[in-house]
Design an enzyme around this catalytic site. Structure first.
Site, PDB file in Angstrom:
ATOM      1  CB  CYS A 147      -0.691  -0.355   0.922  1.00  0.00           C
ATOM      2  SG  CYS A 147      -2.225   1.362   1.427  1.00  0.00           S
ATOM      3  CB  CYS A 150      -0.575   2.485   4.218  1.00  0.00           C
ATOM      4  SG  CYS A 150      -2.378   1.799   3.412  1.00  0.00           S
ATOM      5  CG  ASP A 151       3.399   1.556   4.271  1.00  0.00           C
ATOM      6  OD1 ASP A 151       2.696   1.528   5.683  1.00  0.00           O
ATOM      7  OD2 ASP A 151       3.013   0.565   3.971  1.00  0.00           O
TER       8      ASP A 151
END
Length: 324
Positions: A147, A150-151
């Site tokens: 992701c 997300c990261d």
């Protein structure tokens, strides 16, 4: 969340519940919080991985309410504690079959426990597809991610690699290009499968380098990702080993929604994502609702999953109230 596709219902005592929630990620736990506060006395079956995929994530910085960030495991523990505070019955277990052909709905847990539910909320999520490399597991949470949204923040100014050739990979690569110094897009074919518009975006982004006809052999590093070894196809029987230095390795080859055990009853799209009514979490089966990544192939964020979990609980509460 792992489940088995069986349809047999074991004999024995049947437990009756008003609201049964299957899945324990942000969607499931949020649904439980709202259902419990609505006096639906929810029972949640947490699956083999309580907390879902977020428990494999290290730091989460983009969920509202955590200004200093939090680990996925800690966040899920907080959500579970909040659900239990209002009376949710959280149970470890594996759903082995369902029967949504009659009402109330029947759900079998661990092959021997039958629950008869007046409403069912499905929050079983979706599982990211991986290449199957041993080193993917080795560096999970230490440089390997599925992701970028997300990261990606953790790789600002660094070099990263993205695997995939479709729209998702192109989107992830261009998103990361806005944060990172260099993005390698590793494509096993001699072309991108992404739409023409996404291909144009990739080609216009100066710090993306597309590596066509490259396959990942292994991820390397000392405790964290430091590089990737690739195999470049040169001809019919000729290939070359290529090593690149990267700090992050992002998988963008798709997700598999965990819908297999109930697809015979619930309408899904061609990829297995549950189809719900517009602006709703209602499925084609009255009394069965879907939330989180199980129905969301676009955003796949913890906060959007939590929001749809809230919606599912409200929809379930309304459904039950109308039946009284």
């Amino acid at each position: 969340m792992n489940v088995e596709n069986k349809t047999t219902t074991p004999k024995g005592d049947i437990e009756k519940v008003k609201c049964l929630i299957i899945g324990s990620g942000p969607a499931g736990y949020t649904a439980a919080i709202y259902a419990a506060r609505a006096n639906l006395s929810p029972v949640i079956i947490e699956g083999m991985q309580p907390g879902g995929q977020l428990t494999t994530t290290t730091e989460i910085d983009n969920f509202p309410g955590y200004p200093e960030g939090i680990t996925g495991t800690e966040m899920m523990a907080d959500l579970k504690k909040q659900a239990e505070r209002f009376g949710t019955d959280c149970r470890w277990g594996l759903v082995t079959s369902v029967d949504f052909s009659s009402y109330p709905h029947k759900v079998v847990v661990d092959g021997n426990k039958t629950i008869e539910a007046e409403s069912v909320i499905l929050g079983t999520g979706a599982t990211a597809k991986y290449l199957g490399l041993e080193t993917e597991t080795t560096y999970a949470g230490s440089g390997v991610s599925a992701c970028a949204t997300c990261d990606g923040f953790f790789y600002r100014g660094k070099d990263v690699a993205v695997v995939g050739g479709g729209d998702t990979a192109a989107e992830e690569a261009t998103y990361l290009a806005g944060l990172c110094n260099k993005v390698y897009l590793i494509v096993r074919k001699p072309f991108l499968r992404a739409s023409k518009a996404m291909q144009d975006r990739v080609n216009r982004t100066e710090n993306i380098e597309v590596l066509y006809e490259h396959n990942t052999k292994e991820i390397t590093g000392d405790g964290v990702v430091e590089g990737v070894t690739l195999i470049k196809r040169l001809g019919h029987d000729d290939e070359q080993e290529v090593k690149i230095k990267v700090d992050g390795f992002f998988l963008a080859i798709g997700h598999t929604p965990n819908s297999g055990f109930f697809k015979q009853f619930i309408t899904t799209d061609a990829n297995g994502y549950v189809i719900t009514e517009p602006d709703s979490t209602r499925t084609n089966v009255p009394g069965v609702f879907a939330c989180g990544d199980l129905k969301d192939s676009v955003y796949r964020q913890a906060v959007t999953s939590a929001g749809s979990g809230c919606m599912a609980a409200i929809d379930a509460e309304k459904f039950l109230a109308e039946r009284e």
